[in-house]
Design an enzyme around this catalytic site. Structure first.
Site, mmCIF file in Angstrom:
data_model
loop_
_atom_site.group_PDB
_atom_site.id
_atom_site.type_symbol
_atom_site.label_atom_id
_atom_site.label_comp_id
_atom_site.label_asym_id
_atom_site.label_seq_id
_atom_site.Cartn_x
_atom_site.Cartn_y
_atom_site.Cartn_z
ATOM 1 N N ASP A 77 -6.548 5.553 -4.107
ATOM 2 C CA ASP A 77 -5.283 4.834 -4.250
ATOM 3 C C ASP A 77 -4.070 5.730 -3.997
ATOM 4 O O ASP A 77 -4.020 6.869 -4.458
ATOM 5 C CB ASP A 77 -5.215 4.274 -5.679
ATOM 6 C CG ASP A 77 -3.962 3.483 -5.944
ATOM 7 O OD1 ASP A 77 -3.797 2.437 -5.302
ATOM 8 O OD2 ASP A 77 -3.148 3.929 -6.775
ATOM 9 N N GLU B 127 -5.942 4.578 0.835
ATOM 10 C CA GLU B 127 -4.851 3.605 0.823
ATOM 11 C C GLU B 127 -3.526 4.301 1.095
ATOM 12 O O GLU B 127 -3.003 5.022 0.256
ATOM 13 C CB GLU B 127 -4.748 2.877 -0.526
ATOM 14 C CG GLU B 127 -3.754 1.730 -0.468
ATOM 15 C CD GLU B 127 -2.559 1.831 -1.422
ATOM 16 O OE1 GLU B 127 -1.694 0.932 -1.362
ATOM 17 O OE2 GLU B 127 -2.481 2.784 -2.220
HETATM 18 C C1 GLC Z 1 4.383 0.428 -1.312
HETATM 19 C C2 GLC Z 1 3.733 1.756 -1.441
HETATM 20 C C3 GLC Z 1 2.351 1.574 -1.936
HETATM 21 C C4 GLC Z 1 2.468 0.832 -3.238
HETATM 22 C C5 GLC Z 1 3.058 -0.500 -3.036
HETATM 23 C C6 GLC Z 1 3.182 -1.213 -4.344
HETATM 24 O O1 GLC Z 1 3.782 -0.326 -0.310
HETATM 25 O O2 GLC Z 1 3.720 2.455 -0.222
HETATM 26 O O3 GLC Z 1 1.710 2.777 -2.103
HETATM 27 O O4 GLC Z 1 1.279 0.640 -3.840
HETATM 28 O O5 GLC Z 1 4.324 -0.324 -2.499
HETATM 29 O O6 GLC Z 1 3.588 -2.538 -4.177
HETATM 30 C C1 GLC Z 2 -1.446 1.239 -4.964
HETATM 31 C C2 GLC Z 2 -1.872 -0.125 -5.431
HETATM 32 C C3 GLC Z 2 -0.747 -0.776 -6.154
HETATM 33 C C4 GLC Z 2 -0.312 0.088 -7.291
HETATM 34 C C5 GLC Z 2 -0.003 1.504 -6.847
HETATM 35 C C6 GLC Z 2 0.078 2.446 -7.996
HETATM 36 O O1 GLC Z 2 -0.576 1.230 -3.917
HETATM 37 O O2 GLC Z 2 -2.311 -0.890 -4.337
HETATM 38 O O3 GLC Z 2 -1.111 -2.057 -6.599
HETATM 39 O O4 GLC Z 2 0.828 -0.460 -7.883
HETATM 40 O O5 GLC Z 2 -0.988 2.029 -6.004
HETATM 41 O O6 GLC Z 2 -1.212 2.787 -8.455
#
Ligand code: GLC
Ligand code: GLC
Length: 644
Positions: A284, A326
């Site tokens: 993540d 991710e």
């Molecule tokens: C953005 C960030 C991502 C995060 C997301 C949360 O897209 O790049 O890492 O989890 O916002 O909504």
């Molecule tokens: C990732 C997840 C998002 C979360 C963030 C923090 O981007 O997809 O849902 O809020 O990480 O862990």
């Protein structure tokens, strides 16, 4: 670097004492160790070689690998051999991902097994359990605030249940993917608790400062992920006198990856999960793992060193495990997550294709495909080594309108205006528009807005049903099907978010929950409605129409060998307004996939189709010959076709 004891000597010693392992298993470990030794230690020496504790760390890491090997269950050791023999398993056309929160699907982990037939009927081979490790109490960012990585969220079951479920699903051909949150832990995690009590060793696991100056200097170049509900990137705790780095929410403390002990802890956790039968770890928020003053602290080169080292550790102990990274970032920053330069073939196996996702929605709103064609053709390589995309239309997160000013300018539009248009369109503010979504994290300083909404609501189903408009409903269904045909054919594992196969609409019930209310992403994370699912085979219902359409697409995907992700994806500019096309170049000839975003009939001329590589007029998606009329193929709005 002359080391007193070489890595291999350490490895030999560490494995020799694990007498529970059979001789051939020790031999296999040694072979895999030498296969991945440089992939593991080259980056680690770069990152941590100058650290005073490096030698101890190196030894402890090797012992941890040997221990994890010893604990690896026999069935998973057999799976390791199988995957090593079939390293393209996750690139095959029979792969289909399905993503859900366990409680929202069927209550508990055991409940998943009660619905395994449903997953199998859909053709799923990859099941992503949204965060399921023990979260902090109360708001936990949907489980992304983990307080214990070795325990399952007790509301969902136990670690033994997880092991049982991964085993049972594997027997049905389904691999389980679990989130490994490694940019931060919950502030209630044992490490954080000890750090808070003043333990220096654990304070070094996080980014903690005695005064606000450094945080202020870092902040000058940082962006805010949640400017509305969690502004800033640091939190001051007067009770223990520290400023702590908290990129996401206040309760999510960023881990300090410049400390080799953090690497060691996470490797142990990762292999622990692999030994419970997890086959894919979704790493993540990896972009944020390395901090460098004066930068955005995203996508720093050290992130890729860390990710390669993590992958090498898996390849030694658990080659059946693959890594999904991710990173929701701009194209030029995204590509390295699937391996570029020295990391080629050695890092993540999967990454979200967020550009394809954004371009799908952009083309759908504008009925224009020039930007989509430009972005996907200019920035992306046609294939990757030992890696591929997770293709998707939406996930549990919001959609960020990641269109750069340069790309917009290249097709004659203004970046800011286009991004603002997309946010307005999908929030339902555009006159005559079909979408029903809502804004997320409107940033007053930058004017940036992101978007929430389920696939069906963004595609116009919610507004069409409300207006009881049959032709608008048809159009919405066709948009949904076109999108899924796109992600099924582009190359990679299509990831279906739970409920999209049944056309679930936005769900506002989260507004009544005090822990969820502040986070609008819950609107597009509805609970499974098994009454609706029961209607999936009734063609007269909306659920039945969408389900049958998706089922057909994924069935045809399995029957189309060209779709294998090792075959390159070459964007083809047919120069027809509102039409997007690409060719999958396979050894048995090309597959030309064409999508009509224009909202109107288009004519695909024989000359253009031949130029793109079409030789036979057979549509693999429709499973039928197609007929040209006066030297052209009439192509309906939301048309989709896979021609050989
Ligand atoms: C953005 C960030 C991502 C995060 C997301 C949360 O897209 O790049 O890492 O989890 O916002 O909504
Ligand atoms: C990732 C997840 C998002 C979360 C963030 C923090 O981007 O997809 O849902 O809020 O990480 O862990």
């Amino acid at each position: 670097m002359p080391a007193a004891t070489s890595n291999r000597e350490h490895a030999q010693k560490a494995i020799a004492v694990r007498t529970a392992l059979a001789g051939h298993q020790r031999e296999l470990f040694a072979l895999r160790f030498s296969r991945s030794e440089r992939d593991l230690f080259d980056p680690l020496e770069d990152l941590y070689g100058a650290h005073p504790g490096f030698d101890d760390f190196r030894r402890d890491l090797i012992v941890a690998l040997a221990e994890a090997q010893e604990q690896r269950p026999a069935a998973l050791c057999a799976l390791d051999l199988k995957r090593d023999l079939e390293p393209d398993w996750f690139q095959r056309p029979d792969m289909l991902g399905y993503v859900f929160y366990i409680d929202r699907f069927n209550g508990t982990l055991k409940g998943v097994l009660d619905k395994a037939d449903y997953l199998q009927e859909l053709g799923c081979t990859y099941i992503h359990f949204m965060p399921c490790l023990r979260p902090r109490p109360g708001d936990s960012d949907g489980g992304y605030s983990v307080m214990d990585y070795r325990e399952v969220d007790p509301r969902l079951g136990t670690m033994a249940d997880l092991q049982q479920v991964t085993t049972a699903l594997r027997a049905r051909g389904m691999s389980v993917c679990v989130d490994l949150v490694l940019n931060h832990t919950a502030k209630e995690h044992e490490w954080a608790r000890r750090a808070r009590m003043g333990d220096r060793q654990y304070q070094d696991y996080y980014w903690m400062f005695d005064s606000p100056e450094l945080p202020q200097t870092y902040s000058e170049t940082l962006v805010e992920v949640f400017p509305t509900h969690a502004p800033g990137n640091f939190t001051h705790y007067p009770d223990f006198g520290k400023w702590v780095w908290t990129t996401f929410n206040e309760h999510q403390w960023d881990l300090n990856w410049s400390n080799p002990r953090v690497f060691l802890e996470i490797v142990k956790i990762m292999l622990f999960l692999a030994n419970k039968g997890v086959e894919v770890v979704r790493l993540d928020a990896v972009a944020f793992m390395w901090k460098r003053m004066g930068t955005r602290c995203q996508n720093e080169p050290e992130v890729h060193q860390l990710l390669q080292a993590l992958r090498a550790a898996s390849r030694i102990v658990a080659p059946a495990l693959i890594h999904k990274e991710e990173a929701i970032v701009a194209p030029k920053d995204l590509i390295p997550y699937l391996g570029r330069g020295k990391h080629t073939g050695k890092t993540g196996n999967l990454a979200y294709h967020n550009s394809l996702m954004v371009q799908f929605w952009s083309a759908l709103a504008t009925r224009e495909t020039r930007l989509m064609t430009h972005v996907l053709r200019t920035h992306f390589p046609q294939s990757f080594v030992n890696a591929t995309w997770g293709t998707y239309l939406r996930c549990h997160d919001d959609i960020g309108w990641a269109v750069t000013d340069e790309d917009a300018a290249a097709v004659g539009v203004t970046g800011f205006t286009h991004r603002a248009f997309l946010a307005d369109f999908y929030a339902g503010r555009f006159p005559g528009g079909f979408a029903r979504g809502s804004d997320f994290q409107s940033n007053e300083d930058t004017g940036d807005k992101r978007t929430n909404g389920t696939c069906a609501s963004l595609c116009g189903l919610e507004s069409a049903l409300e207006q009881i408009d049959a032709s608008a409903t048809d159009a919405a269904v066709h948009r949904i099907l076109m999108g899924h045909a796109l992600i099924a054919s582009f190359g990679g594992i299509p990831l279906l978010y739970m409920g999209d196969e049944l056309g679930f609409l936005n769900d506002h019930s989260f507004e009544a929950n005090e822990h969820l209310r502040h986070d609008g992403r819950w609107m597009h994370r509805p609970k499974m409605d098994w009454t609706k699912a029961a209607r999936r085979n009734d063609p007269l219902t909306i659920e039945g129409r969408i389900y049958a359409g998706l089922h057909h697409i994924f069935t045809r995907r399995r029957a189309t060998p060209h779709i294998h992700a090792a075959n390159s994806t070459e964007i083809v500019d047919l120069a027809i307004d509102g039409v997007f096309a690409f060719a999958r170049r396979s050894p048995i000839g090309p597959l030309v996939c064409i999508y009509n975003f224009s909202g109107a009939w288009r004519s695909l001329s024989e000359a253009k189709l031949r130029h793109a590589g079409v030789t036979r007029y057979f549509d693999m998606l429709g499973d039928a010959e197609v007929k040209l009329v006066d030297g052209a193929l009439p192509f309906p709005p939301e048309g989709r076709i896979w021609l050989v």
